[in-house]
Write an enzyme that holds these catalytic residues in place. Structure first.
Site, PDB file in Angstrom:
ATOM      1  CD  GLU A 190      -7.890  -9.524 -13.836  1.00  0.00           C
ATOM      2  OE1 GLU A 190      -8.307  -8.394 -13.975  1.00  0.00           O
ATOM      3  OE2 GLU A 190      -6.890 -10.018 -13.398  1.00  0.00           O
ATOM      4  CB  THR A 202      -0.272   0.024  -2.872  1.00  0.00           C
ATOM      5  OG1 THR A 202      -0.756   0.760  -3.885  1.00  0.00           O
ATOM      6  CG2 THR A 202       1.189   0.817  -2.549  1.00  0.00           C
ATOM      7  CG  ASP A 219      -3.721  -5.014 -10.947  1.00  0.00           C
ATOM      8  OD1 ASP A 219      -4.756  -4.053 -10.302  1.00  0.00           O
ATOM      9  OD2 ASP A 219      -3.201  -5.733 -10.656  1.00  0.00           O
ATOM     10  CE  LYS A 243      -5.931  -3.579  -7.015  1.00  0.00           C
ATOM     11  NZ  LYS A 243      -4.683  -4.040  -7.688  1.00  0.00           N
ATOM     12  CB  SER A 265       3.274  -3.053 -14.878  1.00  0.00           C
ATOM     13  OG  SER A 265       2.998  -4.503 -14.369  1.00  0.00           O
TER      14      SER A 265
HETATM   15  N1  LIG Z   1       0.919  -5.534 -12.825  1.00  0.00           N
HETATM   16  C1  LIG Z   1       1.012  -6.970 -12.740  1.00  0.00           C
HETATM   17  O1  LIG Z   1       1.380  -7.651 -13.332  1.00  0.00           O
HETATM   18  C2  LIG Z   1       0.619  -7.413 -11.112  1.00  0.00           C
HETATM   19  C3  LIG Z   1       0.745  -8.679 -10.941  1.00  0.00           C
HETATM   20  C4  LIG Z   1       0.532  -9.061  -9.496  1.00  0.00           C
HETATM   21  C5  LIG Z   1      -0.046  -8.136  -8.528  1.00  0.00           C
HETATM   22  N2  LIG Z   1      -0.323  -6.826  -9.187  1.00  0.00           N
HETATM   23  C6  LIG Z   1      -1.109  -5.846  -8.128  1.00  0.00           C
HETATM   24  O2  LIG Z   1       0.476  -5.454  -7.280  1.00  0.00           O
HETATM   25  C7  LIG Z   1      -0.432  -4.980  -5.964  1.00  0.00           C
HETATM   26  C8  LIG Z   1       0.350  -5.703  -4.906  1.00  0.00           C
HETATM   27  O3  LIG Z   1       0.165  -6.855  -4.946  1.00  0.00           O
HETATM   28  P1  LIG Z   1       0.710  -7.871  -3.523  1.00  0.00           P
HETATM   29  O4  LIG Z   1       0.376  -9.396  -4.121  1.00  0.00           O
HETATM   30  O5  LIG Z   1       1.946  -7.731  -3.044  1.00  0.00           O
HETATM   31  O6  LIG Z   1      -0.646  -7.527  -2.686  1.00  0.00           O
HETATM   32  P2  LIG Z   1      -0.372  -7.306  -1.147  1.00  0.00           P
HETATM   33  O7  LIG Z   1      -1.906  -7.045  -0.568  1.00  0.00           O
HETATM   34  O8  LIG Z   1       0.313  -8.598  -0.582  1.00  0.00           O
HETATM   35  O9  LIG Z   1       0.621  -6.096  -0.707  1.00  0.00           O
HETATM   36  C9  LIG Z   1       0.174  -4.796  -0.993  1.00  0.00           C
HETATM   37  C10 LIG Z   1       0.643  -4.035   0.154  1.00  0.00           C
HETATM   38  O10 LIG Z   1       0.588  -2.156  -0.124  1.00  0.00           O
HETATM   39  C11 LIG Z   1       0.312  -1.711   1.315  1.00  0.00           C
HETATM   40  N3  LIG Z   1      -0.613  -0.431   0.866  1.00  0.00           N
HETATM   41  C12 LIG Z   1      -1.844  -0.460   0.421  1.00  0.00           C
HETATM   42  N4  LIG Z   1      -1.886   0.878   0.349  1.00  0.00           N
HETATM   43  C13 LIG Z   1      -0.849   1.646   0.441  1.00  0.00           C
HETATM   44  C14 LIG Z   1      -0.615   3.008   0.327  1.00  0.00           C
HETATM   45  N5  LIG Z   1      -1.229   3.826   0.048  1.00  0.00           N
HETATM   46  N6  LIG Z   1       0.915   3.243   0.576  1.00  0.00           N
HETATM   47  C15 LIG Z   1       1.620   2.351   0.981  1.00  0.00           C
HETATM   48  N7  LIG Z   1       1.335   1.133   1.031  1.00  0.00           N
HETATM   49  C16 LIG Z   1       0.238   0.819   0.803  1.00  0.00           C
HETATM   50  C17 LIG Z   1      -0.412  -2.949   1.906  1.00  0.00           C
HETATM   51  O11 LIG Z   1      -0.393  -2.596   3.565  1.00  0.00           O
HETATM   52  C18 LIG Z   1       0.091  -4.288   1.508  1.00  0.00           C
HETATM   53  O12 LIG Z   1       1.222  -4.419   2.074  1.00  0.00           O
HETATM   54  C19 LIG Z   1      -1.865  -5.579  -6.175  1.00  0.00           C
HETATM   55  O13 LIG Z   1      -2.734  -4.131  -6.339  1.00  0.00           O
HETATM   56  C20 LIG Z   1      -1.949  -6.459  -7.266  1.00  0.00           C
HETATM   57  O14 LIG Z   1      -3.043  -6.350  -7.906  1.00  0.00           O
HETATM   58  C21 LIG Z   1       0.090  -6.466 -10.324  1.00  0.00           C
END
Ligand SMILES: NC(=O)c1ccc[n+]([C@@H]2O[C@H](COP(=O)([O-])OP(=O)(O)OC[C@H]3O[C@@H](n4cnc5c(N)ncnc54)[C@H](O)[C@@H]3O)[C@@H](O)[C@H]2O)c1
Length: 345
Positions: free
Chosen positions: A56, A201, A227, A231, A292
């Site tokens: 993105e 997650t 996001d 998803k 968010s």
């Molecule tokens: N809103 C925002 O501004 C923003 C910013 C950054 C990241 N994100 C999103 O936040 C999320 C987390 O990012 P990250 O960098 O920490 O990712 P990451 O992959 O490092 O961590 C995600 C964790 O979620 C766990 N997980 C997956 N499905 C699960 C479930 N059903 N129950 C419990 N745990 C589960 C995984 O095992 C992993 O440890 C991603 O989806 C990312 O796209 C959003």
């Protein structure tokens, strides 16, 4: 010359300044930009999807400065030893169009996402909140916990991750910082008794990390991980019981939890709460959701903050990113080396 803050200098800057200080000051930068929301150029981000991820571009400008971020989201990356989210970005001078700063933004994304969650929680969570549930203990998790502690004073965490190693990593990182962490057996166990729930997650699916029955009156939810189209993390029934707060509705209706509900589903824009034109939490029983997705103004805020803090410091270096001949019309001569001879390799 353009200033550059790479990964190593960003890490040195975080260590020298302190994460708590950065998250506190950054929350103020984000809040300042939210208060002048209407002066920004805004558009939904440009997303290129593939079956396993998204890349993105996130631009915005306040008329004086322009910023953009390049960011990916690939939930299966950790299984290949790679990060789910990585990013870099640019801050530019609108008057000349010249870039001022190029920066790594993988760390900055974690910082600004946490600072924004804390800002939302400050306005939307109950003041007497004592316990936070964290569903997902990956990259963003510790930053989220520390930022919310800075704002609400919460140090009791109930964490659940489908990967026990991720939960163990969170315990290892946060216990020495004074957090009291309970590792839950599932999401329902994690949210039991929690006042604030952060879902963070990563799964390229319409997952249901929280079901409606798990959410008690008075809870505030920071829903971070939903996001992208297709998803999401929350049962749509939760949204119907809650008051939902969003960044930029035009983007959130495509990418956020509210993609699951009708296109005119009522939401409140968070900037209106931050600027005091609309109420945040109205009662102790209300369920509030910050849906968010991450918006370009938050990246602009963190780039602006980083530039202010590192521009004249050893945490940034000059890079020769812009070809800038003495005679602005003689790029050709410049390429021949007539302007400033380029040393041979
Ligand atoms: N809103 C925002 O501004 C923003 C910013 C950054 C990241 N994100 C999103 O936040 C999320 C987390 O990012 P990250 O960098 O920490 O990712 P990451 O992959 O490092 O961590 C995600 C964790 O979620 C766990 N997980 C997956 N499905 C699960 C479930 N059903 N129950 C419990 N745990 C589960 C995984 O095992 C992993 O440890 C991603 O989806 C990312 O796209 C959003």
């Amino acid at each position: 010359m353009v200033r550059f803050v790479g990964v190593q200098n960003a890490v040195r800057w975080i260590q020298a300044t302190g994460l708590e200080t950065i998250l506190g000051e950054l929350s103020e930068y984000v809040a300042d930009d939210y208060r002048r929301w209407e002066s920004f150029d805004k558009s939904p981000r440009v997303a290129n999807h593939s079956p396993i991820g998204v890349i993105e571009l996130m631009p915005t400008s306040d008329g004086h400065l322009y910023g953009f971020k390049y960011v990916n989201g690939h939930p299966s990356n950790p299984s290949r030893g790679l990060q789910t989210v990585t990013a870099f970005g640019v801050l530019s001078d609108v008057a000349s169009g010249y870039p001022l700063l190029v920066a790594e933004m993988t760390l900055l994304t974690a910082l600004r996402t946490a600072a924004t969650s804390a800002m939302a929680a400050k306005h939307l969570a109950r003041r007497d909140s004592t316990t936070m549930a964290m569903i997902g203990a990956g990259t963003q998790a510790e930053f989220q916990a520390i930022a919310v502690r800075e704002t609400l004073g919460i140090r009791t965490l109930r964490v659940f991750d489908t990967d026990p190693l991720a939960s163990a990593k969170l315990v290892r990182n946060l216990t020495p910082l004074g957090f009291d962490v309970y590792v839950a057996s599932d999401s329902a166990d994690a949210v039991a008794g929690a006042d604030v729930i952060t879902t963070c997650t990563a799964d390229k699916a319409n997952a249901t990390v929280l079901t409606d029955d798990m959410v008690q009156p008075g809870v505030h939810i920071n829903a971070i991980g939903g996001d992208c189209p297709g998803k999401t993390e929350l049962d749509a029934a939760i949204l119907r019981r809650a008051d939902v707060f969003v960044e930029f509705p035009e983007q959130t209706r495509i990418e956020g939890e509210i993609q699951q509900v009708e296109s005119d589903f009522a939401v409140t824009e968070l900037w209106q709460v931050v600027s005091g034109t609309t109420a945040g939490r109205a009662s102790a029983e209300q369920i509030t959701v910050f849906d968010s997705v991450g918006f370009a103004i938050e990246d602009f805020s963190v780039l602006r903050y980083l530039h202010d803090k590192t521009n004249h410091s050893a945490f940034s270096i000059d890079i020769d990113l812009v070809a800038d001949p003495d005679d602005p019309k003689d790029l050709f001569g410049f390429a021949q080396g007539s302007d400033a001879p380029v040393p041979a390799l």
